[in-house]
Write a protein that holds these residues in place. Structure first.
Motif, mmCIF file in Angstrom:
data_model
loop_
_atom_site.group_PDB
_atom_site.id
_atom_site.type_symbol
_atom_site.label_atom_id
_atom_site.label_comp_id
_atom_site.label_asym_id
_atom_site.label_seq_id
_atom_site.Cartn_x
_atom_site.Cartn_y
_atom_site.Cartn_z
ATOM 1 N N GLY A 103 46.983 55.285 7.727
ATOM 2 C CA GLY A 103 46.203 54.177 8.271
ATOM 3 C C GLY A 103 46.948 53.311 9.266
ATOM 4 N N SER A 104 48.273 53.410 9.293
ATOM 5 C CA SER A 104 49.038 52.592 10.237
ATOM 6 C C SER A 104 49.351 53.330 11.543
ATOM 7 C CB SER A 104 50.345 52.114 9.590
ATOM 8 O OG SER A 104 51.173 53.222 9.295
ATOM 9 N N CYS A 105 48.794 54.506 11.716
ATOM 10 C CA CYS A 105 49.028 55.270 12.950
ATOM 11 C C CYS A 105 48.458 54.490 14.135
ATOM 12 C CB CYS A 105 48.376 56.643 12.871
ATOM 13 S SG CYS A 105 48.504 57.601 14.403
ATOM 14 N N ALA A 106 49.265 54.329 15.145
ATOM 15 C CA ALA A 106 48.865 53.566 16.333
ATOM 16 C C ALA A 106 47.793 54.276 17.152
ATOM 17 C CB ALA A 106 50.095 53.306 17.205
ATOM 18 N N TYR A 107 47.494 55.526 16.859
ATOM 19 C CA TYR A 107 46.568 56.305 17.685
ATOM 20 C C TYR A 107 45.197 56.514 17.048
ATOM 21 C CZ TYR A 107 50.728 56.831 20.377
ATOM 22 O OH TYR A 107 51.851 56.550 21.109
ATOM 23 N N LEU A 108 44.914 55.792 15.968
ATOM 24 C CA LEU A 108 43.587 55.911 15.358
ATOM 25 C C LEU A 108 42.507 55.401 16.312
ATOM 26 C CD1 LEU A 108 44.247 54.998 11.630
ATOM 27 C CD2 LEU A 108 43.733 57.240 12.612
ATOM 28 N N GLY A 109 42.803 54.379 17.100
ATOM 29 C CA GLY A 109 41.856 53.904 18.106
ATOM 30 C C GLY A 109 41.560 54.974 19.135
ATOM 31 N N GLU A 110 42.593 55.720 19.523
ATOM 32 C CA GLU A 110 42.423 56.843 20.457
ATOM 33 C C GLU A 110 41.502 57.903 19.842
ATOM 34 O OE1 GLU A 110 43.972 57.689 23.509
ATOM 35 O OE2 GLU A 110 45.021 55.794 23.739
ATOM 36 N N ALA A 111 41.671 58.135 18.551
ATOM 37 C CA ALA A 111 40.834 59.128 17.870
ATOM 38 C C ALA A 111 39.381 58.651 17.814
ATOM 39 C CB ALA A 111 41.378 59.397 16.470
ATOM 40 N N ARG A 112 39.167 57.370 17.571
ATOM 41 C CA ARG A 112 37.792 56.841 17.564
ATOM 42 C C ARG A 112 37.164 56.966 18.958
ATOM 43 N NH1 ARG A 112 39.861 53.967 13.359
ATOM 44 N NH2 ARG A 112 40.849 52.261 14.446
ATOM 45 N N GLU A 113 37.934 56.703 19.993
ATOM 46 C CA GLU A 113 37.433 56.855 21.367
ATOM 47 C C GLU A 113 37.095 58.325 21.640
ATOM 48 O OE1 GLU A 113 36.040 56.382 25.111
ATOM 49 O OE2 GLU A 113 36.335 54.855 23.578
ATOM 50 N N ALA A 114 37.931 59.229 21.168
ATOM 51 C CA ALA A 114 37.662 60.666 21.341
ATOM 52 C C ALA A 114 36.369 61.042 20.630
ATOM 53 C CB ALA A 114 38.835 61.490 20.816
ATOM 54 N N GLN A 115 36.125 60.478 19.447
ATOM 55 C CA GLN A 115 34.864 60.738 18.739
ATOM 56 C C GLN A 115 33.672 60.305 19.592
ATOM 57 O OE1 GLN A 115 35.485 58.547 15.053
ATOM 58 N NE2 GLN A 115 35.211 60.458 13.921
ATOM 59 N N ARG A 116 33.757 59.128 20.205
ATOM 60 C CA ARG A 116 32.657 58.643 21.051
ATOM 61 C C ARG A 116 32.430 59.584 22.236
ATOM 62 N NH1 ARG A 116 34.767 53.678 19.284
ATOM 63 N NH2 ARG A 116 36.285 53.515 20.961
ATOM 64 N N GLN A 117 33.522 60.021 22.845
ATOM 65 C CA GLN A 117 33.407 60.936 23.978
ATOM 66 C C GLN A 117 32.796 62.265 23.547
ATOM 67 O OE1 GLN A 117 37.473 60.934 25.274
ATOM 68 N NE2 GLN A 117 37.196 59.179 26.629
ATOM 69 N N LEU A 118 33.148 62.731 22.371
ATOM 70 C CA LEU A 118 32.596 63.987 21.872
ATOM 71 C C LEU A 118 31.098 63.871 21.605
ATOM 72 C CD1 LEU A 118 35.523 65.160 19.597
ATOM 73 C CD2 LEU A 118 34.671 66.312 21.653
ATOM 74 N N ARG A 119 30.643 62.710 21.154
ATOM 75 C CA ARG A 119 29.204 62.517 20.974
ATOM 76 C C ARG A 119 28.474 62.622 22.312
ATOM 77 N NH1 ARG A 119 30.941 59.007 16.809
ATOM 78 N NH2 ARG A 119 30.907 57.154 18.134
ATOM 79 N N THR A 120 29.108 62.124 23.371
ATOM 80 C CA THR A 120 28.517 62.245 24.708
ATOM 81 C C THR A 120 28.443 63.714 25.116
ATOM 82 O OG1 THR A 120 29.336 60.073 25.337
ATOM 83 C CG2 THR A 120 28.753 61.576 27.132
ATOM 84 N N PHE A 121 29.522 64.459 24.891
ATOM 85 C CA PHE A 121 29.507 65.893 25.195
ATOM 86 C C PHE A 121 28.426 66.603 24.387
ATOM 87 C CE2 PHE A 121 34.006 65.432 26.709
ATOM 88 C CZ PHE A 121 33.823 65.963 27.955
ATOM 89 N N GLU A 122 28.271 66.196 23.123
ATOM 90 C CA GLU A 122 27.259 66.804 22.279
ATOM 91 C C GLU A 122 25.869 66.637 22.888
ATOM 92 O OE1 GLU A 122 27.649 67.048 17.461
ATOM 93 O OE2 GLU A 122 27.719 65.077 18.394
ATOM 94 N N ALA A 123 25.591 65.444 23.361
ATOM 95 C CA ALA A 123 24.288 65.178 23.975
ATOM 96 C C ALA A 123 24.112 65.997 25.255
ATOM 97 C CB ALA A 123 24.145 63.683 24.276
ATOM 98 N N LEU A 124 25.156 66.130 26.024
ATOM 99 C CA LEU A 124 25.082 66.890 27.276
ATOM 100 C C LEU A 124 24.911 68.387 27.064
ATOM 101 C CD1 LEU A 124 27.910 65.134 29.328
ATOM 102 C CD2 LEU A 124 25.440 64.980 29.739
ATOM 103 N N LEU A 125 25.418 68.870 25.957
ATOM 104 C CA LEU A 125 25.397 70.313 25.701
ATOM 105 C C LEU A 125 24.231 70.772 24.829
ATOM 106 C CD1 LEU A 125 29.221 70.910 25.282
ATOM 107 C CD2 LEU A 125 27.759 71.683 27.156
#
Length: 126
Positions: A103-125
């Motif tokens: 839980g203290s990983c500094a890149y969890l925010g990056e992972a949440r942003e990647a999830q949002r981007q993947l949802r966009t790809f999902e809609a496009l595909l």
């Protein structure tokens, strides 16, 4: 289980057992090309080039593999059906960060942003 190491080992086996002209599995984010690596965030470049993980972020290599796959999702020369397959693998890699990550990983925010981007790809595909 086994992550990139297992995928890379199986990819090498498949490559060794197949025709040298065979196409690389685009859904394997563990072996980015030099161009792909150059487009990744610094922490991913360090992982792929030096095999160094940030402190308290043992699972970040899965996020980095997911980022590689996200680059491939943006490549419209790849057929839609293949990009849909890549999307499934990208989602699995990014999700790994939440199931196994400190839980203290500094890149969890990056992972949440990647999830949002993947949802966009999902809609496009669709």
């Amino acid at each position: 289980r086994g992550g990139c190491a297992a995928l890379l080992a199986s990819a090498l086996f498949v490559f060794a057992a197949s025709d040298a002209r065979a196409v690389v599995d685009l859904a394997n984010g563990c072996a980015p090309s030099p161009l792909e690596t150059s487009k990744l965030p610094d922490y991913c470049q360090r992982f792929f080039l030096e095999r160094k993980l940030p402190p308290n972020c043992d699972g970040v290599h899965h996020l980095c593999a997911g980022r590689v796959l996200m680059l491939r999702l943006s490549n419209f020369s790849i057929p839609k059906t293949e990009r849909q397959r890549i999307l499934g693998h990208a989602k699995s890699e990014v999700e790994y960060m939440f199931g196994r990550q400190n839980g203290s990983c500094a890149y969890l925010g990056e992972a949440r942003e990647a999830q949002r981007q993947l949802r966009t790809f999902e809609a496009l595909l669709r």
